[in-house]
Design a protein around this motif. Sequence first.
Motif, PDB file in Angstrom:
ATOM      1  N   VAL A   1       0.837  -1.214   0.000  1.00 48.95           N
ATOM      2  CA  VAL A   1       0.000   0.000   0.000  1.00 48.95           C
ATOM      3  C   VAL A   1       0.864   1.253   0.000  1.00 48.95           C
ATOM      4  N   SER A   2       1.931   1.257   0.815  1.00 45.53           N
ATOM      5  CA  SER A   2       2.804   2.435   0.888  1.00 45.53           C
ATOM      6  C   SER A   2       3.494   2.683  -0.443  1.00 45.53           C
ATOM      7  N   ASP A   3       3.958   1.615  -1.108  1.00 46.93           N
ATOM      8  CA  ASP A   3       4.591   1.771  -2.428  1.00 46.93           C
ATOM      9  C   ASP A   3       3.592   2.339  -3.428  1.00 46.93           C
ATOM     10  N   TRP A   4       2.362   1.833  -3.396  1.00 47.78           N
ATOM     11  CA  TRP A   4       1.336   2.287  -4.325  1.00 47.78           C
ATOM     12  C   TRP A   4       0.983   3.749  -4.075  1.00 47.78           C
ATOM     13  N   VAL A   5       0.854   4.113  -2.815  1.00 52.12           N
ATOM     14  CA  VAL A   5       0.488   5.489  -2.470  1.00 52.12           C
ATOM     15  C   VAL A   5       1.581   6.468  -2.895  1.00 52.12           C
ATOM     16  N   VAL A   6       2.840   6.137  -2.574  1.00 51.00           N
ATOM     17  CA  VAL A   6       3.953   7.023  -2.934  1.00 51.00           C
ATOM     18  C   VAL A   6       4.027   7.208  -4.445  1.00 51.00           C
ATOM     19  N   THR A   7       3.897   6.110  -5.179  1.00 50.84           N
ATOM     20  CA  THR A   7       3.966   6.184  -6.638  1.00 50.84           C
ATOM     21  C   THR A   7       2.839   7.041  -7.204  1.00 50.84           C
ATOM     22  N   CYS A   8       1.613   6.810  -6.735  1.00 47.23           N
ATOM     23  CA  CYS A   8       0.462   7.557  -7.244  1.00 47.23           C
ATOM     24  C   CYS A   8       0.540   9.042  -6.889  1.00 47.23           C
ATOM     25  N   VAL A   9       0.951   9.338  -5.655  1.00 46.99           N
ATOM     26  CA  VAL A   9       1.018  10.741  -5.216  1.00 46.99           C
ATOM     27  C   VAL A   9       2.001  11.531  -6.056  1.00 46.99           C
TER      28      VAL A   9
ATOM     29  N   SER B   1      10.272  26.484 -10.665  1.00 45.02           N
ATOM     30  CA  SER B   1      11.688  26.472 -11.044  1.00 45.02           C
ATOM     31  C   SER B   1      12.082  25.089 -11.567  1.00 45.02           C
ATOM     32  N   TRP B   2      13.159  25.046 -12.352  1.00 45.74           N
ATOM     33  CA  TRP B   2      13.618  23.769 -12.914  1.00 45.74           C
ATOM     34  C   TRP B   2      14.129  22.848 -11.821  1.00 45.74           C
ATOM     35  N   TYR B   3      14.773  23.438 -10.780  1.00 45.45           N
ATOM     36  CA  TYR B   3      15.300  22.588  -9.719  1.00 45.45           C
ATOM     37  C   TYR B   3      14.166  22.008  -8.864  1.00 45.45           C
ATOM     38  N   GLY B   4      13.027  22.710  -8.815  1.00 45.23           N
ATOM     39  CA  GLY B   4      11.883  22.170  -8.085  1.00 45.23           C
ATOM     40  C   GLY B   4      11.337  20.914  -8.748  1.00 45.23           C
ATOM     41  N   LEU B   5      11.224  20.971 -10.087  1.00 42.99           N
ATOM     42  CA  LEU B   5      10.766  19.795 -10.818  1.00 42.99           C
ATOM     43  C   LEU B   5      11.759  18.646 -10.668  1.00 42.99           C
ATOM     44  N   LEU B   6      13.055  18.988 -10.642  1.00 45.48           N
ATOM     45  CA  LEU B   6      14.088  17.948 -10.475  1.00 45.48           C
ATOM     46  C   LEU B   6      13.958  17.279  -9.117  1.00 45.48           C
ATOM     47  N   ILE B   7      13.709  18.080  -8.081  1.00 46.62           N
ATOM     48  CA  ILE B   7      13.535  17.527  -6.734  1.00 46.62           C
ATOM     49  C   ILE B   7      12.325  16.598  -6.693  1.00 46.62           C
ATOM     50  N   MET B   8      11.243  16.997  -7.349  1.00 46.36           N
ATOM     51  CA  MET B   8      10.043  16.169  -7.363  1.00 46.36           C
ATOM     52  C   MET B   8      10.290  14.816  -8.038  1.00 46.36           C
ATOM     53  N   LEU B   9      11.196  14.803  -9.018  1.00 45.91           N
ATOM     54  CA  LEU B   9      11.535  13.542  -9.673  1.00 45.91           C
ATOM     55  C   LEU B   9      12.479  12.707  -8.821  1.00 45.91           C
ATOM     56  N   LEU B  10      13.379  13.380  -8.101  1.00 42.00           N
ATOM     57  CA  LEU B  10      14.383  12.660  -7.323  1.00 42.00           C
ATOM     58  C   LEU B  10      13.802  12.011  -6.074  1.00 42.00           C
ATOM     59  N   ILE B  11      12.791  12.624  -5.462  1.00 44.65           N
ATOM     60  CA  ILE B  11      12.234  12.079  -4.218  1.00 44.65           C
ATOM     61  C   ILE B  11      11.673  10.669  -4.416  1.00 44.65           C
ATOM     62  N   PRO B  12      10.789  10.435  -5.408  1.00 46.01           N
ATOM     63  CA  PRO B  12      10.317   9.053  -5.590  1.00 46.01           C
ATOM     64  C   PRO B  12      11.417   8.103  -6.010  1.00 46.01           C
ATOM     65  N   CYS B  13      12.372   8.588  -6.816  1.00 43.84           N
ATOM     66  CA  CYS B  13      13.504   7.737  -7.210  1.00 43.84           C
ATOM     67  C   CYS B  13      14.319   7.340  -5.993  1.00 43.84           C
ATOM     68  N   LEU B  14      14.551   8.302  -5.095  1.00 45.43           N
ATOM     69  CA  LEU B  14      15.308   8.015  -3.874  1.00 45.43           C
ATOM     70  C   LEU B  14      14.561   7.014  -3.003  1.00 45.43           C
ATOM     71  N   TYR B  15      13.247   7.149  -2.943  1.00 41.63           N
ATOM     72  CA  TYR B  15      12.443   6.201  -2.158  1.00 41.63           C
ATOM     73  C   TYR B  15      12.591   4.791  -2.709  1.00 41.63           C
ATOM     74  N   LEU B  16      12.504   4.642  -4.033  1.00 36.23           N
ATOM     75  CA  LEU B  16      12.632   3.327  -4.649  1.00 36.23           C
ATOM     76  C   LEU B  16      14.025   2.738  -4.428  1.00 36.23           C
ATOM     77  N   ILE B  17      15.050   3.586  -4.497  1.00 31.05           N
ATOM     78  CA  ILE B  17      16.423   3.108  -4.282  1.00 31.05           C
ATOM     79  C   ILE B  17      16.599   2.606  -2.858  1.00 31.05           C
ATOM     80  N   VAL B  18      16.121   3.394  -1.892  1.00 28.75           N
ATOM     81  CA  VAL B  18      16.279   3.009  -0.481  1.00 28.75           C
ATOM     82  C   VAL B  18      15.541   1.712  -0.186  1.00 28.75           C
ATOM     83  N   THR B  19      14.290   1.595  -0.671  1.00 28.80           N
ATOM     84  CA  THR B  19      13.526   0.369  -0.402  1.00 28.80           C
ATOM     85  C   THR B  19      14.156  -0.833  -1.096  1.00 28.80           C
TER      86      THR B  19
END
Length: 258
Positions: free
Chosen positions: A17-25, A179-197
């Motif tokens: 459920v947590s993986d699904w929620v993070v991905t969808c959000v 800002s461009w760095y804001g969009l980059l951060i939004m992409l990196l957060i889910p990627c970082l979550y997937l890497i850590v898990t």
Amino acid sequence: MEETKKEKKPKSKLRKVSDWVVTCVFAGLFLFVAAYQIVSNNSKKNNHGVPTFAGQSTLVVLTDSMEPEYKVGTAVFIKKVDLATLRAGDDITFWYNPWGAVVTHRLIDVQYDPTAPVGSQYTFTAHGINTDSDNCHDHDEEGRRDCTYQTQVFHEGDYIGKVTGSSKFVGFFYKLISSWYGLLIMLLIPCLYLIVTSVLDIFKAVKEDDGDSNVVDEQADNTASNSNNALDELSEEDRERLKQELLDEMMGGSSNEK
């Protein structure tokens, strides 16, 4: 010895459920930001450079002329309402040509002249509300910079919208996604979550494999120990007989080879 295979444990329901929620959000948030950027950027041309999305505009306060009502960094929500409904005391956003900037100030006067050409029938007068601003000129002996003395006059053609609300949090978030760095951060957060898990899953799998190896070694030790115990339990006569049988088998095998 029988081999025992240990089945891998499936992911828990909570983890799924947590993986699904993070991905969808984050997917939904990213799609919303992308759509907002596309639509709002196309609307800037006909609105004095102010982006509009679903009939609403959001701007971040850059100066202190409207403090304490709207502090620097606060987002103000703007909606284009009917000019006839505007009254003194409303906070409105407009293009002020002498400054070459978009301004949000408080109305102090509204004049309507039906005989004037279309686009200049309404005349508005506004000012800031801060009585000690870094962006307003000195007007009294004490050297205070009072924005209420500094008025702006403009016509309906420069009117952008009326302020309907404000939010400090949205101001921070709006600056981030704009800002461009804001969009980059939004992409990196889910990627970082997937890497850590994924790393945690790898460590967990390695730990389980080590546990399985220890179980196999322990079973082998137990088998050898059981064999030794069985020999110890044989009587002296049985041992001699077992040795003789083994010797006869070895001798018989050797003679067959010749």
